[in-house]
Design a protein around this motif. Structure first.
Motif, mmCIF file in Angstrom:
data_model
loop_
_atom_site.group_PDB
_atom_site.id
_atom_site.type_symbol
_atom_site.label_atom_id
_atom_site.label_comp_id
_atom_site.label_asym_id
_atom_site.label_seq_id
_atom_site.Cartn_x
_atom_site.Cartn_y
_atom_site.Cartn_z
ATOM 1 N N ALA A 181 -18.014 6.983 -13.561
ATOM 2 C CA ALA A 181 -17.933 8.067 -12.583
ATOM 3 C C ALA A 181 -17.766 9.418 -13.284
ATOM 4 N N LEU A 182 -16.969 9.452 -14.345
ATOM 5 C CA LEU A 182 -16.791 10.688 -15.107
ATOM 6 C C LEU A 182 -18.095 11.128 -15.774
ATOM 7 N N GLN A 183 -18.951 10.165 -16.088
ATOM 8 C CA GLN A 183 -20.254 10.477 -16.680
ATOM 9 C C GLN A 183 -21.243 10.993 -15.652
ATOM 10 N N GLY A 184 -20.896 10.878 -14.366
ATOM 11 C CA GLY A 184 -21.814 11.322 -13.313
ATOM 12 C C GLY A 184 -22.783 10.255 -12.859
ATOM 13 N N VAL A 185 -22.495 8.988 -13.148
ATOM 14 C CA VAL A 185 -23.362 7.887 -12.724
ATOM 15 C C VAL A 185 -23.380 7.807 -11.199
ATOM 16 N N ASP A 186 -24.557 7.578 -10.616
ATOM 17 C CA ASP A 186 -24.651 7.502 -9.158
ATOM 18 C C ASP A 186 -23.985 6.233 -8.639
ATOM 19 N N LYS A 187 -23.634 6.249 -7.363
ATOM 20 C CA LYS A 187 -22.849 5.157 -6.789
ATOM 21 C C LYS A 187 -23.585 3.824 -6.826
ATOM 22 N N ALA A 192 -13.903 -0.164 0.231
ATOM 23 C CA ALA A 192 -13.720 1.145 0.879
ATOM 24 C C ALA A 192 -14.627 2.197 0.231
ATOM 25 N N PHE A 193 -14.758 2.147 -1.077
ATOM 26 C CA PHE A 193 -15.618 3.097 -1.802
ATOM 27 C C PHE A 193 -17.090 2.853 -1.479
ATOM 28 N N TYR A 194 -17.478 1.601 -1.381
ATOM 29 C CA TYR A 194 -18.872 1.220 -1.141
ATOM 30 C C TYR A 194 -19.327 1.557 0.274
ATOM 31 N N THR A 195 -18.455 1.394 1.243
ATOM 32 C CA THR A 195 -18.851 1.520 2.652
ATOM 33 C C THR A 195 -18.683 2.927 3.213
ATOM 34 N N THR A 196 -18.257 3.880 2.408
ATOM 35 C CA THR A 196 -18.033 5.252 2.894
ATOM 36 C C THR A 196 -18.756 6.244 1.985
ATOM 37 N N GLN A 216 -12.955 9.856 3.944
ATOM 38 C CA GLN A 216 -13.318 8.686 4.750
ATOM 39 C C GLN A 216 -12.928 7.399 4.024
ATOM 40 N N GLY A 217 -13.190 7.338 2.732
ATOM 41 C CA GLY A 217 -12.862 6.146 1.961
ATOM 42 C C GLY A 217 -11.368 5.912 1.848
ATOM 43 N N ALA A 218 -10.614 6.989 1.655
ATOM 44 C CA ALA A 218 -9.162 6.864 1.531
ATOM 45 C C ALA A 218 -8.556 6.325 2.824
ATOM 46 N N LEU A 219 -9.006 6.868 3.955
ATOM 47 C CA LEU A 219 -8.488 6.398 5.242
ATOM 48 C C LEU A 219 -8.904 4.961 5.505
ATOM 49 N N THR A 220 -10.122 4.617 5.130
ATOM 50 C CA THR A 220 -10.596 3.242 5.294
ATOM 51 C C THR A 220 -9.745 2.285 4.461
ATOM 52 N N ALA A 221 -9.435 2.690 3.240
ATOM 53 C CA ALA A 221 -8.648 1.831 2.347
ATOM 54 C C ALA A 221 -7.242 1.602 2.892
ATOM 55 N N VAL A 222 -6.535 2.673 3.233
ATOM 56 C CA VAL A 222 -5.139 2.513 3.636
ATOM 57 C C VAL A 222 -5.018 1.870 5.010
ATOM 58 N N ASN A 223 -6.035 2.025 5.845
ATOM 59 C CA ASN A 223 -5.979 1.409 7.172
ATOM 60 C C ASN A 223 -6.232 -0.091 7.151
ATOM 61 N N ILE A 251 -5.495 2.824 -5.877
ATOM 62 C CA ILE A 251 -6.591 2.249 -6.658
ATOM 63 C C ILE A 251 -7.914 2.891 -6.258
ATOM 64 N N TYR A 252 -8.146 3.000 -4.962
ATOM 65 C CA TYR A 252 -9.358 3.676 -4.474
ATOM 66 C C TYR A 252 -9.418 5.107 -5.001
ATOM 67 N N GLY A 253 -8.310 5.832 -4.881
ATOM 68 C CA GLY A 253 -8.301 7.258 -5.209
ATOM 69 C C GLY A 253 -8.645 7.551 -6.653
ATOM 70 N N GLN A 254 -8.327 6.627 -7.562
ATOM 71 C CA GLN A 254 -8.638 6.861 -8.975
ATOM 72 C C GLN A 254 -10.152 6.922 -9.204
ATOM 73 N N LEU A 255 -10.865 5.946 -8.658
ATOM 74 C CA LEU A 255 -12.320 5.918 -8.814
ATOM 75 C C LEU A 255 -12.983 6.996 -7.969
ATOM 76 N N ALA A 256 -12.545 7.116 -6.727
ATOM 77 C CA ALA A 256 -13.151 8.108 -5.834
ATOM 78 C C ALA A 256 -12.903 9.529 -6.332
ATOM 79 N N GLY A 257 -11.713 9.773 -6.887
ATOM 80 C CA GLY A 257 -11.429 11.100 -7.425
ATOM 81 C C GLY A 257 -12.339 11.442 -8.590
#
Length: 368
Positions: free
Chosen positions: A123-129, A188-192, A197-204, A215-221
């Protein structure tokens, strides 16, 4: 604990598990770098490892059986891939696994940290999802073939092959097991399509919500960048200037090996604030000198604020002075929150629970 890890990586210019454990122990015993000044939540595996370290001083204090594959090391992972940066991919992947062993030496916990650390590097390299979440993605030389010579644990492999793409709740289970927590975060990361949106999906998903959110926030950030995080969330983040400076410094070390001077000055300011706050913090809890009135709190708070406010108004650039004052504000808000508890105690009404929203404190009350 993530901040303790970042602090250690910066101070030691590398992975030093004993130093990291010393800092984790300060968090555990003194609330070092905690958002509210205390260790308010610690998992059984982490607690056992820190107690073991206190007796043995052993770098790899985490248990090594399957029960030691909880999610505690995965949720604090991000500083390590940030430190090695997008150019030292293989080193980053293996260092992420090593970082787990201080408290979580179970094979799946170590494996999850290696795989997920690789995703953060990508993700830091800018690789697409799509590429990032492709089967057995790895940023190291050789790509997915890297895992042939440096294999992942079996259940981690299932997630790396895309199990999270085929499932929906309730099959997606957010639990204390590292593999399941990682699977939930990746789902959560894949579906948003946005950080929010991903953070709320994860915690909910519920259950261990704060952990899967972390865990989500590290990759998503790393993927969306700070500009992708809602501004009002950032404004409410405790010690936001310190977090930003730590992240910038870790990346700077990965590129040039130099620590920015402003970080050194801001970290020194934080350390001074934390040290000065500690005597106040002790008096909020039961002890011979426990605060019994808000007047006592106000007198100490006045000294605390005035001493640092004067120091933070001189000798710094305007941006650095503003960041220091933000840290001071966060400490004074912490005092205000605890002051409200003292007020209720003085009125013979003891809060059995309380929560903080912005600068407002809500209490559930009971009789003393």
């Amino acid at each position: 604990m993530a901040l303790c890890m970042a602090e250690s990586l910066i101070a030691k210019r590398g992975v030093d598990l004993v130093d990291q454990l010393d800092r984790y122990t300060r968090w555990y015993q003194e609330g070092h770098l905690s958002s509210n000044g205390t260790c308010f939540d610690i998992g059984m595996t982490t607690r056992a490892a820190l107690n073991r370290f206190g007796k043995s001083r052993q770098a790899e204090s985490g248990g090594t059986d399957a029960k030691a594959s909880g999610n505690g090391s995965l949720m604090r992972l991000a500083p390590t891939p940030l430190f090695f940066g997008p150019s030292k991919c293989g080193e980053a992947v293996e260092a992420c696994g090593t970082s787990s062993k201080s408290t979580h030496g179970g094979p799946e916990a170590v494996s999850c940290c290696r795989y997920y650390g690789g995703l953060i590097v990508g993700a830091l390299q800018g690789v697409d999802k799509e590429t990032l979440l492709g089967e057995m993605y790895c940023p190291a030389e050789g790509g997915r073939a890297y895992w042939d010579s440096h294999p992942l644990a079996p259940e981690t492999v299932e997630v790396a092959r895309g199990s999270f793409k085929k499932l929906q709740p309730p099959e997606i289970v957010n639990s204390g097991f590292a593999v399941k927590a990682m699977e939930a975060a990746l789902w959560a990361f894949y579906t948003t399509t946005t950080f929010e949106q991903g953070a709320l999906t994860a915690v909910n998903l519920g259950n261990d919500a704060d952990t899967v959110g972390a865990i989500y926030g590290q990759l998503a950030g790393a993927f969306y960048g700070v500009q992708g995080i809602p501004t009002d969330w950032l404004e409410k983040c405790t010690f936001a200037p310190l977090l930003q400076f730590m992240a910038d410094t870790l990346l700077a070390l990965s590129r040039s090996g130099d620590i920015p001077n402003d970080f050194t000055l801001l970290k020194e300011a934080y350390d001074n604030l934390e040290e000065a706050y500690r005597p106040l913090h002790r008096r909020f809890d039961p002890c011979p000198r426990m605060y019994t009135s808000t007047e006592e709190v106000d007198a100490d708070a006045q000294h605390f604020t005035s001493d640092f406010a004067a120091a933070f108004l001189s000798g710094d650039t305007a941006p650095l002075a503003m960041q220091k004052r933000r840290l001071l504000r966060d400490f004074t808000m912490r005092i205000d929150e605890r002051r409200a508890v003292v007020a209720l105690r003085a009125a013979s009404r003891s809060p059995t629970a309380y929560s903080v929203s912005g600068n407002k404190v809500k209490f559930v009350l009971g009789k003393m």
